[in-house]
Structures are given as C-alpha cells and as structure tokens.
Design a protein around this motif. Structure first.
Motif, PDB file in Angstrom:
ATOM      1  N   PRO A   4     -11.413  60.311 -17.695  1.00  0.00           N
ATOM      2  CA  PRO A   4     -11.903  59.599 -16.516  1.00  0.00           C
ATOM      3  C   PRO A   4     -12.566  60.595 -15.547  1.00  0.00           C
ATOM      4  CG  PRO A   4      -9.576  59.128 -16.900  1.00  0.00           C
ATOM      5  CD  PRO A   4      -9.984  60.185 -17.881  1.00  0.00           C
ATOM      6  N   LEU A   5     -13.516  60.108 -14.810  1.00  0.00           N
ATOM      7  CA  LEU A   5     -14.253  60.929 -13.849  1.00  0.00           C
ATOM      8  C   LEU A   5     -13.295  61.617 -12.873  1.00  0.00           C
ATOM      9  CD1 LEU A   5     -16.922  61.907 -12.689  1.00  0.00           C
ATOM     10  CD2 LEU A   5     -17.013  59.818 -11.321  1.00  0.00           C
ATOM     11  N   GLU A   6     -12.302  60.912 -12.435  1.00  0.00           N
ATOM     12  CA  GLU A   6     -11.338  61.470 -11.482  1.00  0.00           C
ATOM     13  C   GLU A   6     -10.644  62.707 -12.053  1.00  0.00           C
ATOM     14  OE1 GLU A   6      -7.736  59.338  -9.705  1.00  0.00           O
ATOM     15  OE2 GLU A   6      -9.477  58.213  -8.946  1.00  0.00           O
ATOM     16  N   LYS A   7     -10.250  62.636 -13.319  1.00  0.00           N
ATOM     17  CA  LYS A   7      -9.562  63.749 -13.980  1.00  0.00           C
ATOM     18  C   LYS A   7     -10.515  64.938 -14.135  1.00  0.00           C
ATOM     19  CE  LYS A   7      -5.913  65.263 -16.184  1.00  0.00           C
ATOM     20  NZ  LYS A   7      -4.727  65.629 -15.474  1.00  0.00           N
ATOM     21  N   LEU A   9     -13.132  65.611 -12.284  1.00  0.00           N
ATOM     22  CA  LEU A   9     -13.363  66.142 -10.944  1.00  0.00           C
ATOM     23  C   LEU A   9     -12.184  67.000 -10.494  1.00  0.00           C
ATOM     24  CD1 LEU A   9     -15.283  66.259  -8.587  1.00  0.00           C
ATOM     25  CD2 LEU A   9     -14.263  64.158  -7.704  1.00  0.00           C
ATOM     26  N   GLU A  10     -10.994  66.552 -10.798  1.00  0.00           N
ATOM     27  CA  GLU A  10      -9.782  67.311 -10.457  1.00  0.00           C
ATOM     28  C   GLU A  10      -9.789  68.673 -11.163  1.00  0.00           C
ATOM     29  OE1 GLU A  10      -5.184  66.734 -11.586  1.00  0.00           O
ATOM     30  OE2 GLU A  10      -6.085  65.011 -10.549  1.00  0.00           O
TER      31      GLU A  10
END
Length: 151
Positions: A4-7, A9-10
């Motif tokens: 996922p994009l969030e992961k 980015l993290e």
C-alpha cells in the motif's frame, strides 16, 4: 502484490530519516578530518584540513638547508597536493553511500555526483596510497630539475 502507498511512504520516510542522521554523522567526522603527507624526498610534510586547506608545513631533518628554493618549493607543492588528494578521496568515499539508490525504496534512485568536476580528474585515478614510495615513478618536478630522485 504491491505494498500500500502508506507503507511505501512510511519506508521512504524512515530511510530519509536514517540518511539525514548518517549524513550529519559523516559531516561531523569530515569537519575533524585531516591528512598529512611526506614529500618523496622526505624533506617536507604537509597537512591539510577538511576542505583541503593547507594547515601545516613541516621541514624535516633540516634538509631544506641543502635545497635550492625551487627544490624546496617543489617538495612543498608535491606534499600539499598529495595531502589534498587524500582528503578529496576521503570525502568522496565518505559521501558515496548517500548517492546510491535505495535498496528498500525503489522509487529513491539516488543521484550521481561528478567527482571529477568537483575535485579534478586525479581523484578518480587508482588510489596508490598503499604503494611504497620506491614503487612510484619520480615526480615530474624532479625531471624538470634534472634529478633522478635518489638521495
């Protein structure tokens, strides 16, 4: 399956944080760096600071007393240039990891540094600092003075 994009980015933010901390450590270390080099005739030792600036010149064993002004100048320049080259290579090696692509975040491609443009072409030549002085060719200044480099 892609992350996922969030992961992603993290991960990128964590890598950026680590890079910033590593760069700060490297900067602190480089600010304290210095190199000293002995001229091939062993008459002069030159030291440079972190930006390649000349910080010290030592005339060894009173050899300068038997040297012409041109010989002494050549020894100083040889030692100073060799010390500056060592510093340039040290900076290049210390900074190289920060230009490499990320292994964890493929989107972070790294960047190229033109070390030759920054420090000059000699910085990319083989590092001969471990080579004994006897194995090196006589410096060009000795040829100009008509000397063979022997003591």
């Amino acid at each position: 399956m892609t992350e996922p994009l969030e992961k992603r980015l993290e991960k990128a933010m964590a890598e950026l944080q680590a890079a910033q901390e590593g760069l700060a450590r490297t900067e602190r270390e480089l600010r304290q760096a210095s190199f000293a080099v002995l001229s091939s005739d062993r008459a002069v030792r030159a030291s440079v600071g972190p930006q390649g600036e000349l910080t010290r010149i030592e005339f060894l064993e009173n050899k300068y007393r038997d040297m012409s002004p041109q010989e002494l100048a050549a020894s100083v320049l040889e030692a100073a240039n060799a010390a500056r080259l060592k510093m340039n290579r040290h900076v290049m090696k210390a900074m190289a990891p920060f230009a490499e692509p990320s292994s964890n975040v493929p989107e972070l491609k790294g960047f190229e540094l033109d070390w030759e443009r920054i420090f000059g072409p000699e910085v990319l030549r083989d590092d001969d600092e471990d080579t004994a002085r006897d194995d090196q060719a006589a410096p060009a200044w000795r040829d100009a003075l008509g000397e063979d480099g022997e003591d």
